[in-house]
Design a protein around this motif. Structure first.
Motif, mmCIF file in Angstrom:
data_model
loop_
_atom_site.group_PDB
_atom_site.id
_atom_site.type_symbol
_atom_site.label_atom_id
_atom_site.label_comp_id
_atom_site.label_asym_id
_atom_site.label_seq_id
_atom_site.Cartn_x
_atom_site.Cartn_y
_atom_site.Cartn_z
ATOM 1 N N GLY A 1 0.813 -1.216 0.000
ATOM 2 C CA GLY A 1 0.000 0.000 0.000
ATOM 3 C C GLY A 1 0.842 1.260 0.000
ATOM 4 N N ARG A 2 1.460 1.590 -1.130
ATOM 5 C CA ARG A 2 2.446 2.672 -1.166
ATOM 6 C C ARG A 2 2.060 3.871 -2.034
ATOM 7 N N LEU A 3 0.915 3.835 -2.716
ATOM 8 C CA LEU A 3 0.662 4.869 -3.706
ATOM 9 C C LEU A 3 -0.816 5.213 -3.787
ATOM 10 N N ILE A 4 -1.091 6.513 -3.893
ATOM 11 C CA ILE A 4 -2.422 7.027 -4.190
ATOM 12 C C ILE A 4 -2.298 7.972 -5.377
ATOM 13 N N ILE A 5 -3.152 7.795 -6.374
ATOM 14 C CA ILE A 5 -3.256 8.737 -7.479
ATOM 15 C C ILE A 5 -4.654 9.329 -7.425
ATOM 16 N N ALA A 6 -4.729 10.657 -7.278
ATOM 17 C CA ALA A 6 -6.011 11.354 -7.204
ATOM 18 C C ALA A 6 -6.113 12.321 -8.373
ATOM 19 N N GLU A 7 -7.186 12.204 -9.133
ATOM 20 C CA GLU A 7 -7.392 13.106 -10.266
ATOM 21 C C GLU A 7 -8.323 14.244 -9.872
ATOM 22 N N PHE A 8 -7.862 15.469 -10.116
ATOM 23 C CA PHE A 8 -8.663 16.661 -9.936
ATOM 24 C C PHE A 8 -8.845 17.330 -11.301
ATOM 25 N N VAL A 9 -9.649 18.359 -11.357
ATOM 26 C CA VAL A 9 -9.927 19.000 -12.641
ATOM 27 C C VAL A 9 -8.662 19.541 -13.283
ATOM 28 N N GLU A 10 -7.814 20.195 -12.486
ATOM 29 C CA GLU A 10 -6.636 20.879 -13.028
ATOM 30 C C GLU A 10 -5.376 20.023 -13.045
ATOM 31 N N PHE A 11 -5.344 18.927 -12.286
ATOM 32 C CA PHE A 11 -4.087 18.203 -12.104
ATOM 33 C C PHE A 11 -4.331 16.801 -11.573
ATOM 34 N N PHE A 12 -3.284 15.984 -11.653
ATOM 35 C CA PHE A 12 -3.205 14.730 -10.915
ATOM 36 C C PHE A 12 -2.337 14.972 -9.686
ATOM 37 N N PHE A 13 -2.760 14.443 -8.549
ATOM 38 C CA PHE A 13 -1.880 14.391 -7.380
ATOM 39 C C PHE A 13 -1.464 12.947 -7.160
ATOM 40 N N VAL A 14 -0.175 12.706 -7.071
ATOM 41 C CA VAL A 14 0.376 11.381 -6.817
ATOM 42 C C VAL A 14 1.098 11.429 -5.480
ATOM 43 N N GLY A 15 0.603 10.682 -4.517
ATOM 44 C CA GLY A 15 1.241 10.600 -3.209
ATOM 45 C C GLY A 15 1.888 9.240 -3.037
ATOM 46 N N SER A 16 3.163 9.238 -2.618
ATOM 47 C CA SER A 16 3.911 7.979 -2.615
ATOM 48 C C SER A 16 4.776 7.823 -1.372
ATOM 49 N N TYR A 17 4.874 6.587 -0.929
ATOM 50 C CA TYR A 17 5.882 6.172 0.057
ATOM 51 C C TYR A 17 6.745 5.148 -0.663
ATOM 52 N N VAL A 18 7.859 5.625 -1.201
ATOM 53 C CA VAL A 18 8.703 4.825 -2.101
ATOM 54 C C VAL A 18 9.464 3.757 -1.318
ATOM 55 N N PRO A 19 9.566 2.539 -1.855
ATOM 56 C CA PRO A 19 10.312 1.477 -1.166
ATOM 57 C C PRO A 19 11.755 1.868 -0.899
ATOM 58 N N ASN A 20 12.216 1.525 0.282
ATOM 59 C CA ASN A 20 13.616 1.736 0.660
ATOM 60 C C ASN A 20 14.479 0.618 0.088
ATOM 61 N N SER A 21 15.680 0.957 -0.349
ATOM 62 C CA SER A 21 16.570 -0.046 -0.933
ATOM 63 C C SER A 21 17.183 -0.988 0.086
ATOM 64 N N GLY A 22 16.997 -0.699 1.373
ATOM 65 C CA GLY A 22 17.343 -1.650 2.415
ATOM 66 C C GLY A 22 18.789 -1.614 2.882
ATOM 67 N N ALA A 23 18.999 -2.271 4.026
ATOM 68 C CA ALA A 23 20.353 -2.414 4.558
ATOM 69 C C ALA A 23 21.218 -3.178 3.564
ATOM 70 N N LYS A 24 22.423 -2.704 3.368
ATOM 71 C CA LYS A 24 23.380 -3.279 2.411
ATOM 72 C C LYS A 24 22.804 -3.332 0.993
ATOM 73 N N LEU A 25 21.777 -2.462 0.747
ATOM 74 C CA LEU A 25 21.204 -2.301 -0.591
ATOM 75 C C LEU A 25 20.594 -3.594 -1.137
ATOM 76 N N VAL A 26 20.072 -4.434 -0.266
ATOM 77 C CA VAL A 26 19.552 -5.732 -0.699
ATOM 78 C C VAL A 26 18.311 -5.593 -1.588
ATOM 79 N N ASN A 27 17.619 -4.458 -1.498
ATOM 80 C CA ASN A 27 16.401 -4.264 -2.287
ATOM 81 C C ASN A 27 16.597 -3.273 -3.429
ATOM 82 N N LEU A 28 17.840 -3.033 -3.811
ATOM 83 C CA LEU A 28 18.095 -2.023 -4.838
ATOM 84 C C LEU A 28 17.468 -2.400 -6.175
ATOM 85 N N GLU A 29 17.568 -3.662 -6.577
ATOM 86 C CA GLU A 29 16.968 -4.074 -7.849
ATOM 87 C C GLU A 29 15.440 -3.953 -7.804
#
Length: 290
Positions: A128-156
């Motif tokens: 559950g990391r993303l909300i896209i809300a459409e308004f008349v003038e714009f899109f709002f995109v709210g995000s909690y981006v995944p962390n790449s983790g300790a020792k970069l284990v989640n970089l890929e």
């Protein structure tokens, strides 16, 4: 870069895993509102945050849209229901750890035309990391981006997220302007963290890959609003709880508003609310006039 050309449009839809619907307490957007104020805040657990903060600083800004990251809850706390009683509410609940992991939420004084929850790929949408809300003038995109983790284990894995997200942003900005905000989990430039040399390619958020993905997004026609308006300012949005990092201001700028280039001139304010406590992140505020 072929691995990063994945298209969100071909990804499976996961609407069925999200059961919370928009509570339309606010009037629907009819295009008449031209001045908008946003607050984004990684609350590091919403139930814990409301015990530390009464959200008075947030409410003082009189925000039209509040996006909360890392909510870690399955329903809105009573404190939020009461303080934001006139706002439409959208909660995206993680199915991991019985809802106690990741998650995002949005509160809006003006109800969006449409809401889309998730990026469209099961690898990420169970968190559950993303909300896209459409308004008349714009899109709002709210995000909690995944962390790449300790020792970069989640970089890929992070790279796969960036591929999906940037393709979606590219598609949306061709239709109407995009305002993209939240904890993007990257310090783009050396000025965006206290100790760049000791963290370079060693710590999640300051690898050549993550910084490069952010650059690629900007090159598609987007602007980092804070850096555009404050080109030389060293100011952070995140501090570790360890070693009194916040008191010493040993921090990172991980939280951003990125907007379509063509509306950057309409941005009146992009600031960091450094003094607001309650989380290891500070809220960020954006004011734009269409």
């Amino acid at each position: 870069m072929s691995k990063r050309k994945a298209s969100l449009e071909s990804a499976p839809k996961l609407a069925s895993i999200f059961t919370k619907k928009v509570k339309k307490l606010a009037p629907a957007d009819d295009g008449s509102q031209k001045s908008w104020k946003f607050v984004c805040w990684n609350v590091a657990g919403l139930r814990a945050c409301v015990k530390k903060s009464d959200f008075s600083e947030i409410l003082k800004e009189q925000p039209d849209i509040v996006f909360l990251g890392e909510t870690k809850c399955k329903e809105w706390p009573n404190e939020i229901e009461e303080k934001f009683k006139d706002y439409s509410k959208t909660l995206v609940i993680s199915t991991e750890k019985n809802g106690g992991y990741a998650g995002v939420g949005m509160l809006s004084k003006v109800a969006p035309l449409k809401i889309h929850k998730g990026i469209g790929d099961p690898e990420f949408d169970t968190a559950g990391r993303l909300i896209i809300a459409e308004f008349v003038e714009f899109f709002f995109v709210g995000s909690y981006v995944p962390n790449s983790g300790a020792k970069l284990v989640n970089l890929e894995k992070r790279g796969r997220w960036e591929a999906l997200l940037t393709e979606k942003l590219k598609s949306m900005t061709m239709t109407k302007p995009v305002i993209y905000g939240g904890d993007l989990n990257v310090a783009h430039e050396e000025i965006d963290l206290k100790n760049p040399e000791s963290n370079r390619n060693k710590t999640a958020g300051f690898t050549d890959q993550e910084r490069g993905w952010f650059t690629e997004m900007l090159e598609m026609g987007f602007t980092d609003t804070f850096r555009k308006m404050h080109p030389e300012e060293k100011k952070y949005t995140f501090w570790s709880y360890l070693a009194n990092a916040r008191e010493k201001d040993v921090g990172w700028r991980l939280d951003y508003y990125v907007v379509s280039d063509r509306i950057m001139e309409k941005v009146k304010k992009s600031e960091i609310m450094s003094d607001v406590k309650g989380s290891d992140h500070a809220p960020i505020v954006l004011h734009i006039e269409f």
